[in-house]
Design an enzyme around this catalytic site. Structure first.
Site, PDB file in Angstrom:
ATOM      1  N   THR A  26       0.885  -1.137   0.130  1.00  0.00           N
ATOM      2  CA  THR A  26      -0.006   0.023   0.057  1.00  0.00           C
ATOM      3  C   THR A  26       0.797   1.219  -0.027  1.00  0.00           C
ATOM      4  O   THR A  26       1.753   1.361   0.608  1.00  0.00           O
ATOM      5  CB  THR A  26      -1.120  -0.033   1.304  1.00  0.00           C
ATOM      6  OG1 THR A  26      -1.809  -1.062   1.089  1.00  0.00           O
ATOM      7  CG2 THR A  26      -1.802   1.340   1.289  1.00  0.00           C
ATOM      8  N   HIS A 176      -7.499 -10.454  -1.663  1.00  0.00           N
ATOM      9  CA  HIS A 176      -7.014 -10.208  -0.315  1.00  0.00           C
ATOM     10  C   HIS A 176      -7.809 -10.844   0.983  1.00  0.00           C
ATOM     11  O   HIS A 176      -8.780 -10.507   1.131  1.00  0.00           O
ATOM     12  CB  HIS A 176      -6.746  -8.765   0.096  1.00  0.00           C
ATOM     13  CG  HIS A 176      -5.838  -8.159   1.070  1.00  0.00           C
ATOM     14  ND1 HIS A 176      -5.478  -9.076   2.080  1.00  0.00           N
ATOM     15  CD2 HIS A 176      -5.233  -7.165   1.198  1.00  0.00           C
ATOM     16  CE1 HIS A 176      -4.530  -8.450   2.782  1.00  0.00           C
ATOM     17  NE2 HIS A 176      -4.444  -7.255   2.134  1.00  0.00           N
ATOM     18  N   ASN A 179      -4.484 -10.478   6.893  1.00  0.00           N
ATOM     19  CA  ASN A 179      -4.100  -9.223   7.553  1.00  0.00           C
ATOM     20  C   ASN A 179      -5.089  -8.553   8.391  1.00  0.00           C
ATOM     21  O   ASN A 179      -5.341  -7.176   8.396  1.00  0.00           O
ATOM     22  CB  ASN A 179      -3.528  -8.147   6.494  1.00  0.00           C
ATOM     23  CG  ASN A 179      -2.153  -8.762   6.091  1.00  0.00           C
ATOM     24  OD1 ASN A 179      -1.619  -9.729   6.759  1.00  0.00           O
ATOM     25  ND2 ASN A 179      -1.458  -8.127   4.995  1.00  0.00           N
ATOM     26  N   TYR A 181      -8.429  -8.182   7.321  1.00  0.00           N
ATOM     27  CA  TYR A 181      -9.300  -7.130   6.408  1.00  0.00           C
ATOM     28  C   TYR A 181     -10.878  -8.170   6.335  1.00  0.00           C
ATOM     29  O   TYR A 181     -10.862  -9.411   6.794  1.00  0.00           O
ATOM     30  CB  TYR A 181      -8.862  -6.863   5.007  1.00  0.00           C
ATOM     31  CG  TYR A 181      -7.779  -5.942   5.357  1.00  0.00           C
ATOM     32  CD1 TYR A 181      -7.944  -4.511   5.850  1.00  0.00           C
ATOM     33  CD2 TYR A 181      -6.642  -6.218   5.025  1.00  0.00           C
ATOM     34  CE1 TYR A 181      -7.046  -3.705   6.095  1.00  0.00           C
ATOM     35  CE2 TYR A 181      -5.555  -5.116   5.110  1.00  0.00           C
ATOM     36  CZ  TYR A 181      -5.774  -4.074   5.730  1.00  0.00           C
ATOM     37  OH  TYR A 181      -4.766  -3.100   6.059  1.00  0.00           O
ATOM     38  N   ASN A 236      -4.165  -5.436  12.485  1.00  0.00           N
ATOM     39  CA  ASN A 236      -5.295  -4.859  12.599  1.00  0.00           C
ATOM     40  C   ASN A 236      -6.171  -5.731  13.520  1.00  0.00           C
ATOM     41  O   ASN A 236      -7.622  -5.822  13.370  1.00  0.00           O
ATOM     42  CB  ASN A 236      -6.056  -5.054  11.137  1.00  0.00           C
ATOM     43  CG  ASN A 236      -5.409  -3.920  10.153  1.00  0.00           C
ATOM     44  OD1 ASN A 236      -5.200  -2.876  10.439  1.00  0.00           O
ATOM     45  ND2 ASN A 236      -5.041  -4.408   9.117  1.00  0.00           N
TER      46      ASN A 236
END
Length: 365
Positions: A26, A176, A179, A181, A236
């Protein structure tokens, strides 16, 4: 040192010239307000086209899926056109590029959401983490739980993003699922407290990740669809009480769909590889196609893991930020440029497209 790192690898219909993968990174440089990849993005990815495979920065499949300032999307015509210029540049330089499709779920801020609404999640549990918005890091907003009737729309967003990716000229897509999400939030019991068909048992919690994988591979072809997973990362504010059987089950499901690769974050994303016990070899045995190993790899560890047949491809992250010609530098045993953390997120060309190649650095001496 003899290494497989620079040997070709056949990834489905695509032959990679080496086994280095540029991991998704990112960089927060999409052009607002429409979150379109700009000319600098074409320069950036084009500079790194010597990697065996490029995987783009995470790219949201809807406005709802955005969690950070100035990250690119792939749900509008403008965004598809912006990405087409990126894929053209990479292909002109002989490269191969997949887009990483993303929905952040609860890792977002009200200011980024449609109508200033709440971010969505499997359950209404706010994450103890921050996002990057308004030029600074801020606490994420409190989410709301997705209604059961909304879930097919999420799957459709991923499917539409896949169709857009193909229209933009990408060689394939990476889901994805890592992580902390949205797909990871559904899979892990620390964030999923649902009591419907998407909560409770391992089968139910894994359902959304596998349904998205089925929809995307149906659109792109399984031989052009990969997925990234992170069994034990705490990124996260994500956790699961028993990740081994969960990810054994998920990988069995991905194997049944015949996805072309699993991209596995081994350990804590960007942190210790041994943060929690986990048998990655179990995933390697269960999955019959490519295993991309990620997290903390350097030339020595990559060489060791490839020699031990513990992986097929090795993903490098931050070294690719500061070394557009990482493949050549590793091949020659040349020193690497050091990255500048201050320019990772947001900004312009500085720390993005101005890192010198080995050839340029030597010419300047």
């Amino acid at each position: 040192m003899i290494t497989k790192l620079f040997e070709p690898y056949k990834l489905g219909p695509i032959t990679l010239p080496n086994r280095l993968v540029m991991a998704p990174l990112t960089r927060n440089r999409a052009v607002p307000p429409r979150m379109v990849p700009g000319p600098l993005a074409a320069d950036y990815y084009g500079q790194r086209a010597s990697a065996g495979l490029l995987v783009t920065e995470a790219t949201q499949v809807s406005q709802q899926g955005q969690g950070y300032q100035d990250t690119p999307g792939i749900y509008s015509k403008d965004q598809v056109e912006g990405w087409r210029k990126v894929t053209q540049r990479v292909h002109e330089r002989g490269g191969r590029i997949f887009v990483q499709l993303w929905h952040v779920g609860r890792i977002s801020h009200n200011s980024l959401q449609p109508g200033g609404g709440k971010p969505v999640a499997p359950s209404a549990i706010r994450a103890n983490t921050k996002t990057f918005v308004g030029g600074q890091f801020a606490d994420v907003s409190e989410p709301r739980a997705l209604e059961l009737a909304e879930i097919p729309g999420i799957i459709d967003d991923f499917k539409r993003g896949t169709a857009n990716a193909l229209a933009a000229g990408f060689d394939g897509v990476e889901i994805h699922g890592a992580n902390g999400y949205l797909l990871d939030q559904f899979a892990k019991d620390g964030t999923n407290k649902r009591t419907d068909a998407y909560g409770g048992s391992i089968e139910n919690r894994a359902r959304l990740m596998l349904e998205v994988s089925k929809a995307i591979s149906g659109e792109a072809g399984a031989d052009r669809t990969g997925i990234r997973i992170s069994p034990v990362t705490p990124s996260n504010d994500i956790s699961d009480s028993n990740p081994q059987p969960l990810f054994d089950y998920i990988v069995d499901g991905l194997e049944a769909l015949k996805l072309i690769y699993i991209h596995v974050v081994e350990g804590a994303t960007g942190g210790p590889r041994g943060i929690a016990p986990f048998d990655y070899a179990s995933l390697r045995k269960r999955f019959k196609r490519a295993y991309i190993a990620n997290n903390g790899y350097d030339f020595e560890l990559a060489t060791k893991q490839l020699a031990a047949n513990a992986a097929d491809l090795i993903a490098f992250g931050k070294p690719f930020i500061s070394n557009p010609d990482l493949v050549e530098r590793l091949r020659k045993g040349a020193p690497l440029n050091q990255w500048d953390k201050n320019t990772f997120y947001g900004g312009g060309a500085k720390g993005y497209t101005d890192y010198p190649t080995l050839e340029a650095a030597q010419a300047a001496e």
